[in-house]
Design an enzyme around this catalytic site. Structure first.
Site, PDB file in Angstrom:
ATOM      1  N   TYR A 297       0.877  -1.183   0.000  1.00 29.00           N
ATOM      2  CA  TYR A 297       0.000   0.000   0.000  1.00 29.00           C
ATOM      3  C   TYR A 297       0.906   1.223   0.000  1.00 29.00           C
ATOM      4  O   TYR A 297       2.089   1.145  -0.330  1.00 29.00           O
ATOM      5  CB  TYR A 297      -0.921  -0.117   1.240  1.00 29.00           C
ATOM      6  CG  TYR A 297      -1.968   0.951   1.378  1.00 29.00           C
ATOM      7  CD1 TYR A 297      -3.017   1.054   0.467  1.00 29.00           C
ATOM      8  CD2 TYR A 297      -1.933   1.839   2.447  1.00 29.00           C
ATOM      9  CE1 TYR A 297      -3.997   2.033   0.618  1.00 29.00           C
ATOM     10  CE2 TYR A 297      -2.916   2.820   2.603  1.00 29.00           C
ATOM     11  CZ  TYR A 297      -3.932   2.914   1.683  1.00 29.00           C
ATOM     12  OH  TYR A 297      -4.894   3.878   1.831  1.00 29.00           O
TER      13      TYR A 297
ATOM     14  N   ARG B 257      -5.798  10.594 -11.038  1.00 25.62           N
ATOM     15  CA  ARG B 257      -5.134  11.312  -9.932  1.00 25.62           C
ATOM     16  C   ARG B 257      -4.682  10.265  -8.929  1.00 25.62           C
ATOM     17  O   ARG B 257      -5.351   9.997  -7.964  1.00 25.62           O
ATOM     18  CB  ARG B 257      -6.107  12.327  -9.316  1.00 25.62           C
ATOM     19  CG  ARG B 257      -5.531  13.304  -8.362  1.00 25.62           C
ATOM     20  CD  ARG B 257      -5.061  12.712  -7.026  1.00 25.62           C
ATOM     21  NE  ARG B 257      -6.047  12.661  -5.987  1.00 25.62           N
ATOM     22  CZ  ARG B 257      -6.077  11.686  -5.059  1.00 25.62           C
ATOM     23  NH1 ARG B 257      -5.231  10.686  -5.063  1.00 25.62           N
ATOM     24  NH2 ARG B 257      -6.999  11.707  -4.123  1.00 25.62           N
TER      25      ARG B 257
ATOM     26  N   LYS C  19      -5.732  -1.304  -2.424  1.00 23.30           N
ATOM     27  CA  LYS C  19      -6.850  -1.018  -1.496  1.00 23.30           C
ATOM     28  C   LYS C  19      -7.574  -2.321  -1.165  1.00 23.30           C
ATOM     29  O   LYS C  19      -7.944  -2.565  -0.017  1.00 23.30           O
ATOM     30  CB  LYS C  19      -7.836  -0.031  -2.136  1.00 23.30           C
ATOM     31  CG  LYS C  19      -7.265   1.353  -2.369  1.00 23.30           C
ATOM     32  CD  LYS C  19      -7.522   2.292  -1.203  1.00 23.30           C
ATOM     33  CE  LYS C  19      -6.789   3.620  -1.393  1.00 23.30           C
ATOM     34  NZ  LYS C  19      -6.831   4.509  -0.255  1.00 23.30           N
TER      35      LYS C  19
ATOM     36  N   GLU D  74     -12.099   5.636  -6.402  1.00 26.02           N
ATOM     37  CA  GLU D  74     -10.765   5.911  -5.859  1.00 26.02           C
ATOM     38  C   GLU D  74      -9.909   6.668  -6.856  1.00 26.02           C
ATOM     39  O   GLU D  74      -9.808   6.272  -8.033  1.00 26.02           O
ATOM     40  CB  GLU D  74     -10.088   4.563  -5.521  1.00 26.02           C
ATOM     41  CG  GLU D  74      -8.806   4.682  -4.738  1.00 26.02           C
ATOM     42  CD  GLU D  74      -9.042   5.176  -3.310  1.00 26.02           C
ATOM     43  OE1 GLU D  74      -9.888   4.599  -2.613  1.00 26.02           O
ATOM     44  OE2 GLU D  74      -8.380   6.141  -2.897  1.00 26.02           O
ATOM     45  N   ASP D  75      -9.289   7.714  -6.407  1.00 29.11           N
ATOM     46  CA  ASP D  75      -8.257   8.429  -7.160  1.00 29.11           C
ATOM     47  C   ASP D  75      -8.705   8.862  -8.558  1.00 29.11           C
ATOM     48  O   ASP D  75      -7.951   8.732  -9.535  1.00 29.11           O
ATOM     49  CB  ASP D  75      -6.962   7.614  -7.196  1.00 29.11           C
ATOM     50  CG  ASP D  75      -6.275   7.611  -5.829  1.00 29.11           C
ATOM     51  OD1 ASP D  75      -6.892   8.093  -4.856  1.00 29.11           O
ATOM     52  OD2 ASP D  75      -5.128   7.139  -5.725  1.00 29.11           O
TER      53      ASP D  75
ATOM     54  N   ASP E 196     -13.718   7.195  -1.667  1.00 27.97           N
ATOM     55  CA  ASP E 196     -12.769   7.060  -0.575  1.00 27.97           C
ATOM     56  C   ASP E 196     -11.995   8.351  -0.319  1.00 27.97           C
ATOM     57  O   ASP E 196     -11.698   8.698   0.825  1.00 27.97           O
ATOM     58  CB  ASP E 196     -11.805   5.923  -0.939  1.00 27.97           C
ATOM     59  CG  ASP E 196     -10.822   5.621   0.162  1.00 27.97           C
ATOM     60  OD1 ASP E 196     -11.211   5.706   1.337  1.00 27.97           O
ATOM     61  OD2 ASP E 196      -9.659   5.291  -0.159  1.00 27.97           O
ATOM     62  N   ASP E 197     -11.663   9.083  -1.384  1.00 31.17           N
ATOM     63  CA  ASP E 197     -10.846  10.290  -1.210  1.00 31.17           C
ATOM     64  C   ASP E 197     -11.647  11.436  -0.611  1.00 31.17           C
ATOM     65  O   ASP E 197     -11.098  12.284   0.081  1.00 31.17           O
ATOM     66  CB  ASP E 197     -10.242  10.709  -2.559  1.00 31.17           C
ATOM     67  CG  ASP E 197      -9.343   9.615  -3.087  1.00 31.17           C
ATOM     68  OD1 ASP E 197      -8.308   9.357  -2.459  1.00 31.17           O
ATOM     69  OD2 ASP E 197      -9.715   8.967  -4.082  1.00 31.17           O
TER      70      ASP E 197
ATOM     71  N   ASN F  17       0.029  12.227  -0.107  1.00 32.95           N
ATOM     72  CA  ASN F  17       0.739  10.968  -0.347  1.00 32.95           C
ATOM     73  C   ASN F  17       1.383  10.973  -1.720  1.00 32.95           C
ATOM     74  O   ASN F  17       0.894  11.659  -2.613  1.00 32.95           O
ATOM     75  CB  ASN F  17      -0.257   9.799  -0.288  1.00 32.95           C
ATOM     76  CG  ASN F  17      -0.778   9.565   1.103  1.00 32.95           C
ATOM     77  OD1 ASN F  17      -0.028   9.615   2.062  1.00 32.95           O
ATOM     78  ND2 ASN F  17      -2.078   9.306   1.207  1.00 32.95           N
TER      79      ASN F  17
ATOM     80  N   ASN G  89      -4.572   8.247   7.455  1.00 32.18           N
ATOM     81  CA  ASN G  89      -4.766   7.676   6.116  1.00 32.18           C
ATOM     82  C   ASN G  89      -6.112   6.974   6.091  1.00 32.18           C
ATOM     83  O   ASN G  89      -6.464   6.286   7.063  1.00 32.18           O
ATOM     84  CB  ASN G  89      -3.637   6.687   5.803  1.00 32.18           C
ATOM     85  CG  ASN G  89      -3.682   6.202   4.360  1.00 32.18           C
ATOM     86  OD1 ASN G  89      -4.629   5.561   3.940  1.00 32.18           O
ATOM     87  ND2 ASN G  89      -2.650   6.526   3.610  1.00 32.18           N
TER      88      ASN G  89
END
Ligand SMILES: NC(=O)c1ccc[n+]([C@@H]2O[C@H](COP(=O)([O-])OP(=O)(O)OC[C@H]3O[C@@H](n4cnc5c(N)ncnc54)[C@H](O)[C@@H]3O)[C@@H](O)[C@H]2O)c1
Ligand SMILES: O=C(O)C[C@H](O)C(=O)O
Ligand SMILES: [Mg+2]
Length: 600
Positions: free
Chosen positions: A95, A159, A177, A248-249, A271-272, A418, A464
């Site tokens: 991770y 991203r 994840k 995610e991202d 999640d972000d 991160n 996190n």
């Protein structure tokens, strides 16, 4: 386990075959393997020891990542046993931060696996969306996927952490994840589905790279993106009803856009935005308890106004409104933002992106601050939260000013970007520049810090979202809420703040020790389910009885009582969590019933 029709074979013993050194003598005999395996017969613990030794012998983190990826293909059970029993060492490999490096190198380190034997997940191009049912059917029919997924983590690689648009290389993130989902929340690894929407990349370097594995074209316009993503999501929710989707991202505009379009229609969360909001709220509650000034007097400066920064700030506003009874306008006025153009104000002279408008200041008169330094002087913050992707944005002079400006209260400083190459500052810098008074959490784990004067060892908090997304996911998979509400996420944040042990509190820590993350996650999932039941949204109705039976003592109100009333829920959650098993034992049991070992 017997198949229909009485033919005796199953898939579990394949793990036993692959982890050959664990195979007992009689099985080696039965499978005609005499002479093909070394004489030593090992138990699961020995295999774990060897695997850990091999892992630790690798010199670079990327090599360690590759070792773990290979191990996972060889033995899922051994892989997860290693992760669970050495979480502190292994989590940073599979991770954040190493997964960031792995994504940067994804096209170079992609293994030579046979997709029908070892499925990584789904790689869906724009063209594939035109025949999405075939893609899903292919996934269903692969050897590795005999059962339907119950959770998907989906990205488009636009991203990835703070590393930018990595295109298909972003697949490492859903994979990582989901590995944490299994390790931390006990989801069944065979029911986890990583997905990358490979709709192209705007990063020229990849378009020019002969080894780049993704679609070699630029990203589509918004209309095409939402139509194609909608086709995929529609098909997923139709084919796998009851499956949770974690976004995610995605680049910030699409992160908000997808969430807005889907959050009330299906079981999904971002999640972000929500996971990060949840974990930072949990840490913030703990920090405020120790800060020396009450929550309502905090002046909170965010550096970075993307999906993460705005997502976190909105959760904090909700908390201040709901828990502290502060009117929303007053709560919102406790927040300031800096983005790449300076302090965000309504009269800055540029057109603000939609997600920034809510927090734009209207009380600045003629004052505009172009830099973080100026904004710090203007705001005089008590809390500084970094989600900017700018390495060392919290320079030593800025950290020192946070200390000077807060002589009686302890400054809250959270560099959350991160991986560590993007972190706004390190733990060591924050400690040194604030006379060790800082209340600290970072996105990527930093080493412990020894206070030179006293020799005391201080452990940094890791803010996190890995502390919460596994619990949100597990809770969802178990009780299947019609939709995931902010109040369910909020319940998890409060339960997280309530999960610190007395020792952790006494040491001034903001998050539970990482070694306890699985136990803590079970509690957070129980809090989530309890809240979903209270909101009348849990479709798995047997949880209603379980939750209500624990509530006979009256209505709970707050984190501690959620823990108290959720005890029965917690017991049930723990019972349902998957854990790696000694494959050899299953092998013996199953294979002993096998009539024809050659069938295996
Ligand atoms: N700790 C966690 O759990 C967690 C969770 C989610 C995201 N993150 C991290 O947060 C970071 C941001 O994520 P995001 O989705 O919001 O990304 P994003 O790209 O949407 O947002 C970045 C923001 O930083 C601003 N920015 C850029 N340069 C700046 C500068 N010089 N000074 C001030 N602001 C500047 C941008 O204007 C933008 O508002 C990433 O590094 C990500 O890894 C951490
Ligand atoms: O992936 C992480 O480590 C946290 C977060 O989701 C991020 O995007 O940075
Ligand atoms: Mg993320």
């Amino acid at each position: 386990m017997m198949e229909a029709g009485g033919s005796r074979r199953n898939s579990i013993e394949l793990v036993g075959v692959k982890t050959g050194t664990a195979m007992p003598a009689e099985m080696r005999e039965a499978l005609h393997l005499r002479g093909l395996v070394p004489a030593g017969i090992e138990d699961f613990g020995k295999q774990e020891m060897r695997a850990f030794k091999q892992l630790m012998s690798k010199t670079s983190n990327l090599e360690k990542y590759e070792f773990m990826a290979t191990l996972r293909c060889m033995s899922v059970n051994l892989f997860f046993r290693l992760v669970l029993n050495h979480f502190k060492e292994v989590a940073p490999i599979i991770y954040t931060p190493t997964v960031g490096e792995a994504c940067l190198n994804y096209s170079y380190i992609y293994p030579f696996i046979h997709p029908s034997k070892t499925s990584v997940g789904l790689f869906i191009t724009l063209r594939d969306t035109e025949c999405i049912d075939t893609v899903i059917e292919n996934y269903r029919n692969t050897m590795a996927q005999q059962i339907d997924p119950e959770i998907a983590v989906i990205t488009d690689g636009s991203r990835i952490l703070g590393l930018g648009d990595l295109g298909v290389n972003g697949m490492g993130i859903p994979v990582g994840k989901l590995q944490l989902y299994v390790a931390i929340a006990g989801l069944n690894p065979a029911r986890c589905l990583p997905i990358v929407l490979d709709f192209g990349t705007n990063t020229q370097k990849y378009l020019d790279d002969p080894l780049y594995l993704g679609t070699r074209e630029r990203r589509p316009d918004d209309e095409t993106f939402y139509a194609a993503a909608g086709t995929v999501l529609g098909a997923l929710f139709r084919e796998f009803p009851g499956m949770l989707v974690q976004f995610e991202d995605f680049s910030t505009d699409h992160a908000f856009g997808l969430l807005d379009r889907w959050r009330n229609k299906a079981m999904c969360f971002n999640d972000d935005i929500q996971g990060t909001g949840c974990v930072i709220l949990g840490g913030f509650i703990s920090a405020v308890e120790q800060a020396g000034i009450p929550a309502r007097d905090q002046r909170i400066l965010f550096v970075g106004a993307g999906s993460a920064g705005v997502g976190v700030a909105k959760q904090l506003v909700d908390y201040l409104v709901i828990e502290h009874g502060i009117p929303e306008d007053e709560a919102r006025a406790m927040f300031w933002f800096v983005d790449s153009r300076g302090m965000i104000t309504a009269n800055r002279g540029d057109r603000l992106a939609e997600h920034k408008v809510y927090f734009a200041r209207h009380d600045n008169g003629d004052t505009q601050c172009a830099t973080l330094e100026d904004t710090v002087e203007y705001v005089r913050p008590t809390a500084l939260i970094g989600m900017s992707t700018i390495y060392k944005a919290f320079s030593e002079p800025i950290l020192a000013r946070m200390d000077e400006m807060n002589p009686t209260a302890r400054p809250i400083i959270f560099p959350l970007s991160n991986p560590e190459t993007k972190a706004e500052c390190t733990f060591e810098e924050a400690m040194r520049c604030t006379g060790n008074r800082v209340l600290f959490a970072s996105g990527t784990a930093f080493p412990d810090y020894t206070v030179p004067e006293t020799g005391e060892v201080k452990v940094p908090g890791q803010g996190n979202n890995m502390y919460v997304f596994p619990a949100i996911g597990l809770g969802s998979v178990l009780c299947k809420p019609e939709r995931i509400t902010d109040t369910m996420v909020f319940a998890v944040a409060k339960a997280l703040a309530g999960s610190l042990s007395e020792q952790e509190r006494a040491r001034g820590e903001l998050y539970p020790r990482i070694e306890r993350i699985r136990e803590v996650s079970a509690g957070l999932a129980a809090a989530f389910i309890t809240q979903a039941v209270r909101e009348g949204l849990a479709k798995e109705t047997h949880w209603i009885e379980i939750v209500e039976s624990g509530m006979s003592g009256g209505e709970p109100d707050g984190a501690a009582s959620i823990g108290k009333y959720a005890r029965r829920v917690l017991g049930e959650v723990k019972r349902l969590m998957w854990a790696p098993t000694a494959s050899v034992e299953q092998y013996i049991v199953e294979a002993a019933a096998t009539e024809n070992p050659d069938d295996i």
